[in-house]
Design an enzyme around this catalytic site. Structure first.
Site, mmCIF file in Angstrom:
data_model
loop_
_atom_site.group_PDB
_atom_site.id
_atom_site.type_symbol
_atom_site.label_atom_id
_atom_site.label_comp_id
_atom_site.label_asym_id
_atom_site.label_seq_id
_atom_site.Cartn_x
_atom_site.Cartn_y
_atom_site.Cartn_z
ATOM 1 N N SER A 1 -22.254 -4.093 -21.776
ATOM 2 C CA SER A 1 -22.724 -2.937 -21.012
ATOM 3 C C SER A 1 -21.586 -2.402 -20.133
ATOM 4 C CB SER A 1 -23.963 -3.339 -20.212
ATOM 5 O OG SER A 1 -24.678 -2.220 -19.757
ATOM 6 N N ASP B 1 -31.920 -1.483 -28.940
ATOM 7 C CA ASP B 1 -31.446 -1.229 -27.571
ATOM 8 C C ASP B 1 -31.888 0.159 -27.127
ATOM 9 O OD1 ASP B 1 -30.054 -0.959 -25.189
ATOM 10 O OD2 ASP B 1 -28.218 -1.852 -25.960
ATOM 11 N N HIS C 1 -31.247 -4.436 -25.303
ATOM 12 C CA HIS C 1 -30.027 -4.451 -24.484
ATOM 13 C C HIS C 1 -29.658 -5.867 -24.055
ATOM 14 C CE1 HIS C 1 -26.923 -2.313 -22.384
ATOM 15 N NE2 HIS C 1 -27.237 -2.857 -21.219
#
Length: 274
Positions: free
Chosen positions: A98, A223, A251
């Site tokens: 991320s 995700d 995610h």
């Protein structure tokens, strides 16, 4: 509880953990999350495979300096570079997820001398309208001192970050809701400073054409926070980058499908760190 090791770099303190021996692997976590999240699955697997694994808390996440006055992505890139140098761990394999993946990409551009290879998990080179709206909402909730009802917060967090396959199982869904609820809502000013990084983020896909270190990008099919097409765009931008996509994962795919994620990590690292 063992006190973290502290590196004094760039005028701040970075809390880190250094485990195992062998070729160095440095792992960079995402927005608001401590480095210990890697210890659930990835760090132990990499240590068992014969790697020295460094995890750390980014600035903004205590006990590292929270830097509530604000900072930039370049500051976080410089912190990662400085930690690698502080530990004498370069050149290293660097793995980020991320925001940590964004940091890894920028590090590969700014300090390729410190990297043997790079892995970007659930990453992005640009934000779409949905990502911009979610990020703006998170900042506004903090600035207006709004704390969501705990069950609702847990449900929304689970919906955004977990696969429908995980949540379709009632027992699994309850377990995750309990975990998220127990973790609570992060209200620190340091994390608010991290959230500010997502305001008006530039499209960096063209810049990533200059990345020269061997790269692997991992996307997660389910995700919702950073959909896999954003990760694939990064892989397409980086010359020679490999792309892998993990099914039945959101995610938090490295927590939902750790065996599959670890398989991709180890295959890539074995090829690059021979």
């Amino acid at each position: 509880m063992v006190a973290p090791k502290i590196a004094a770099v760039n005028g701040i303190s970075i809390a880190y953990d250094d485990a195992g021996s062998g070729p160095p692997v440095v792992m960079v976590m995402g927005t608001g999350s401590p480095g210990r999240v890697w210890k659930a699955h990835q760090q132990p697997a990499l240590v068992r495979a014969g790697y020295r694994v460094v995890t750390f808390d980014n600035r903004g996440v205590a006990p590292s300096s929270e830097c509530v006055e604000g900072f930039t992505i370049d500051d976080m890139v410089a912190d990662t570079a400085a930690l690698i140098e502080f530990l004498g761990a370069g050149p290293a394999a660097v793995i980020g997820t991320s925001l940590g993946a964004r940091i890894t990409q920028e590090l590969a551009l700014a300090r390729p001398d410190l990297l043997r290879c790079a892995v970007m998990v659930a990453t992005y080179g640009r934000n779409g309208p949905l990502q911009e709206s979610i990020a703006a909402g998170e900042r506004e909730l903090f600035d207006r001192n709004i704390e969501l009802p705990a069950p609702y917060y847990a449900a929304v967090t689970a919906h955004l970050n977990l696969s429908r396959h995980t949540l379709d199982d009632d027992d699994s869904a309850r377990d995750w809701l309990d975990i998220i609820g127990f973790s609570g809502q992060t209200r620190s000013k340091g994390v608010r400073a991290q959230l500010e990084l997502h305001a008006g983020e530039a499209d960096r896909r063209a810049a990533y054409r200059a990345i020269t270190v061997p790269s692997l990008v991992i996307g997660f099919t389910d995700d919702r926070t950073l959909p896999p097409h954003l990760a694939r765009e990064v892989a397409d931008a980086i010359p020679g980058a490999q792309y892998r996509e993990v099914a039945r994962a959101g995610h938090y795919g490295y927590l939902e499908q750790p065996d599959e994620v670890n398989r991709h990590l180890l295959e890539f690292l074995r090829a690059q760190l021979r």
